[in-house]
Design a protein around this motif. Structure first.
Motif, PDB file in Angstrom:
ATOM      1  N   LYS A   1      -3.660  61.237  59.188  1.00  0.00           N
ATOM      2  CA  LYS A   1      -3.684  60.255  58.115  1.00  0.00           C
ATOM      3  C   LYS A   1      -4.164  60.879  56.806  1.00  0.00           C
TER       4      LYS A   1
ATOM      5  N   SER B   1      -2.124  62.577  53.882  1.00  0.00           N
ATOM      6  CA  SER B   1      -1.613  61.821  52.742  1.00  0.00           C
ATOM      7  C   SER B   1      -2.329  62.203  51.456  1.00  0.00           C
ATOM      8  N   LEU B   2      -3.472  62.888  51.564  1.00  0.00           N
ATOM      9  CA  LEU B   2      -4.187  63.307  50.357  1.00  0.00           C
ATOM     10  C   LEU B   2      -3.489  64.463  49.661  1.00  0.00           C
TER      11      LEU B   2
ATOM     12  N   TYR C   1       3.520  56.226  59.154  1.00  0.00           N
ATOM     13  CA  TYR C   1       2.178  56.550  59.664  1.00  0.00           C
ATOM     14  C   TYR C   1       1.882  55.797  60.952  1.00  0.00           C
TER      15      TYR C   1
ATOM     16  N   SER D   1       0.528  57.246  64.419  1.00  0.00           N
ATOM     17  CA  SER D   1      -0.721  56.760  65.017  1.00  0.00           C
ATOM     18  C   SER D   1      -0.485  56.203  66.404  1.00  0.00           C
TER      19      SER D   1
END
Lengths: 379, 408
Positions: free
Chosen positions: A318, A321-322, A356, A360
């Motif tokens: 996750k 995404s940065l 996402y 997940s």
């Protein structure tokens, strides 16, 4: 009275809750449709076939290709981070976690400093430091450095030597696969022999010797199926070897280091969570230090560590995404850019969330299966 | 392993400790040399960084880092607001200390005096940060005002301690009132709404409000997830798993770009409100999972006993289950608050002027542009985040120890 009956009340409560939830969602949906129509934006997903109008640096992606393909490219780039990042962060995290339990004071302190520093700052900040304060000050691609003569270091791309397949590489890989299966067979054979006769099995030695022997033998018989390719800068691009963009390296290294600090805590916690009596029992049986760790402590710690560890892999996924903050074209960044190019935000974000969620839910399904298989059989 | 080393340290001479902990085997010696070298290298690098770094960029922009673009002529409001918060915390802490003291006296146990040394040990990172910030300031005004704030807090603490037992609940009420007025001071009568706030101030406010709003939501979904009604359970599970399955940034993007489509026409909240909605929805799911953990820790017998006493489902939940569950959940909630505090850095991606964005925009100022000063501003911002998270995580471990969570 029937309306005070618990059975009736239960049904009524559920119907009311579901109706309220659907009414709320329906209200939002109606607003969405009205607002989109008012702005002349469609409510469907037809736009996916229209040209993306996004240039993805260093990928050969053209702005005329459809939105669909740019999203796929983003997913691919996200996966490129996950596939390399997860093994790296696991190894670093486990090593640091064990180092925190070292008998050497200095090693212990170094590991604590690592964990306590990284765990307490935002991952985004780690990425920005890696990119803006470490990689950007490197020389430009025109003045790229060549440390040791085999690496390329610049603030745009970094290159390392890599193996490129030549004629016969397919055959070689096939031979290796067969050898791997045979090595597994040897392992089983040595184990069975040990079980029946009690003679030392040396299964690690036997199977790895076989594998290495076949690997080296076939390499020369087929005639160097792989060749080492060195990276070099040509026309302001790194050719040959394996090149990675600075943004990729920044996100990968920063996130792997950050997540490793959490993995280290999990490792340490899991080892400490193994009941002390187990170690004492192992000592009482006169097991060596290695035997104690290999057969008593680590297998139990491993079971404790698996669920939180996979949770960290999920966090890593996750957090990729940065990459948006340093311009790495993963799926969030391309979605953001497409929205900037006038594609409808609600639909684009829905697709992004869907991507996402697939990641997940796959990972959590994996956790559940593993958990079921690894759980101790208890009463 | 660790226990043995401490005991030798106490018993034997220092040399023995060094031999045991650093040079026990040749491998250990090797490690010691490698890591000693590493520490030396890091130390030298740190000293060189401090000698050469240009802190002018921070000195010039310190106010920007602290409060963003909050109107400078209204800064007094921020000071008043912060003093009220400090006073509220002081009063509440004092009152709980007072009640703890009264409890000890009643039990005939010795009451330890206030130990400034313990306070320094517990909060040294925060004290250090305050010193660093004040030393970077150009005038003495902030120092003076900080001292006033500190005195206010200590005074409130003293008030709380000496408060008679009958007034203690009243003091918590006053503390809440002070927090509300701390908010009001910034907004009402010519103040500025939170869309004009920024910097560290906004970071702290957003994380505090985020966790505050997320808490009821989380309790609701946690209870829903454990409900015996399948429909309610499914709704809760879907919500929780959906939100936990996506990164925060996707929710922030939704808040920034898609929320206006979901609201009725004409209703267009400001950007901070929108991200606060996203953050609340996000944290709500995580808080729900924390609370669920707490609910699971409450023995089933408690609920059965309550039902046997003739309590209804609601009364049982409210009077028996939740108070026990929430008490056990405090450390996990602090943990959630820490990660929210760190996650607020993502607001910089959607263009909100919080702490991390300030470090970005000051690097674009004409007098500092293109000088590679990100290597100064980013570590500075990192220090602030680190102090906040590290202090809170240590406090959370303390609470955990006091509550005895995990030992039952």
């Amino acid at each position: 009275m029937w309306w005070r009956d618990v059975g009736t009340l239960r049904i009524v409560a559920q119907v009311v809750a579901v109706a309220a939830a659907f009414a709320f969602l329906g209200y939002l949906y109606r607003n969405l449709v009205t607002n989109l129509r008012a702005q002349g934006i469609g409510t469907g997903f037809e736009f996916l076939a229209r040209p993306a109008g996004v240039n993805v640096a260093g990928s050969g992606f053209e702005a005329s290709q459809p939105v669909r393909s740019v999203i796929l490219l983003g997913v691919k780039n996200t996966l490129a981070l996950v596939i390399v990042g997860v093994p790296v962060l696991t190894v670093v995290g486990v090593v640091v976690g064990i180092a925190r339990l070292s008998s050497n004071w200095l090693v212990r302190k170094a590991a604590s400093v690592y964990v306590e520093t990284l765990r307490n700052i935002p991952p985004l900040l780690v990425i920005l430091i890696a990119f803006n304060a470490v990689l950007l000050p490197l020389p430009t691609i025109d003045n790229a450095l060549h440390p040791l003569g085999v690496l390329v270091v610049s603030n745009r791309e970094l290159g390392v030597p890599w193996l490129v397949p030549r004629e016969g590489s397919g055959l070689y890989l096939l031979v290796l696969t067969v050898a791997l299966v045979l090595a597994a067979g040897i392992w089983v054979w040595r184990t069975r022999r040990f079980d029946s006769t009690g003679a030392p099995h040396h299964r690690v030695l036997w199977s790895s010797a076989f594998l290495v022997g076949v690997g080296i033998g076939a390499y020369f018989l087929i005639g160097t199926p792989f060749q080492v390719s060195l990276p070099e800068v040509r026309d302001r691009i790194v050719v040959g070897g394996m090149a990675a963009r600075a943004s990729y390296v920044a996100v990968l290294v920063a996130l792997a280091m950050y997540t490793a600090s959490h993995v280290a805590e999990i490792t340490r916690g899991s080892i400490l969570a193994v009941p002390k009596g187990q170690t004492e029992a192992a000592n009482a049986l006169a097991l060596t230090r290695f035997q104690r760790l290999r057969f008593v402590v680590l297998p139990q710690a491993f079971r404790i560590a698996i669920p939180p560890m996979i949770n960290q892999f999920l966090n890593f996924t996750k957090n990729t995404s940065l990459g948006i903050a340093v311009g790495y074209a993963e799926v969030t960044l391309v979605t953001f850019q497409a929205i900037g190019n006038g594609y409808p935000a609600p639909q684009m974000i829905l697709i992004l969330m869907g991507v996402y969620l697939v990641f997940s839910l796959t990972i959590s399904a994996l956790v559940n299966i593993l958990n079921r298989r690894l759980q101790f059989v208890t009463r | 392993m660790a226990s043995r080393t401490t005991s030798t340290r106490r018993r034997g001479p220092a040399l023995l400790w060094v031999q045991e902990n650093l040079f026990s085997t040749w491998l250990n010696t090797l490690f010691t040399l490698i890591f000693g070298g590493l520490f030396l290298f890091a130390g030298v690098a740190l000293v060189r960084f401090f000698l050469h770094a240009q802190f002018q960029i921070i000195v010039t922009n310190l106010t920007l880092f602290m409060v963003g673009r909050f109107p400078r002529e209204l800064l007094w409001r921020v000071w008043v607001s912060n003093s009220l918060i400090v006073a509220a915390i002081g009063l509440a802490a004092g009152a709980s200390r007072g009640s703890a003291k009264a409890g000890l006296e009643e039990a005939g146990l010795p009451v330890g005096g206030s130990r400034p040394r313990e306070v320094v040990q517990r909060f040294w990172p925060i004290l250090l940060l305050i010193l660093v910030l004040l030393s970077l300031s150009r005038t003495w005004v902030p120092t003076g005002l900080t001292i006033v704030m500190g005195v206010t807090g200590l005074g409130a603490f003293a008030c709380g301690v000496v408060l008679p037992a009958s007034r203690r609940n009243w003091s918590f009420f006053v503390a809440v009132l002070m927090l509300v007025s701390a908010f009001a001071v910034l907004v009402v009568l010519g103040g500025k709404g939170w869309d004009s706030w920024g910097g560290l101030h906004l970071t702290v406010v957003v994380s505090a409000l985020g966790i505050l709003f997320a808490f009821p939501l989380g309790v609701l979904f946690a209870v829903g997830r454990r409900s015996s009604l399948p429909a309610i359970r499914f709704l809760s599970v879907w919500y929780i798993e959906f939100v936990r399955g996506v990164p925060l940034i996707t929710l922030l993007l939704m808040g920034m770009f898609a929320l206006r489509f979901l609201l009725p026409r004409g209703l267009n909240p400001g950007s901070v409100t929108r991200v606060l909605i996203a953050i609340t929805l996000f944290s709500g799911a995580y808080v729900a999972e924390n609370v669920r953990g707490g609910l699971q820790a409450v023995p089933k017998g408690q609920m059965e006993a309550a039902l046997a006493l003739g309590m209804g489902t609601w009364t049982t939940q409210r009077r028996i289950v939740l108070p026990q569950a929430l008490r056990a959940v405090i450390p996990a909630l602090v943990g959630q608050f820490i990660s929210l505090f760190k996650d607020t850095s993502l607001l910089s991606i959607v263009g909100i002027l919080e702490l991390l964005s300030v470090s970005k925009i000051v690097n674009a100022q004409p007098s500092f542009f293109g000088q590679g000063l990100a290597s100064v501003t980013l570590p500075f911002v990192g220090l602030i985040y680190w102090v906040g998270s590290y202090t809170m995580s240590r406090e959370s471990r303390r609470i955990e120890g006091r509550l005895g969570v995990g030992e039952r």
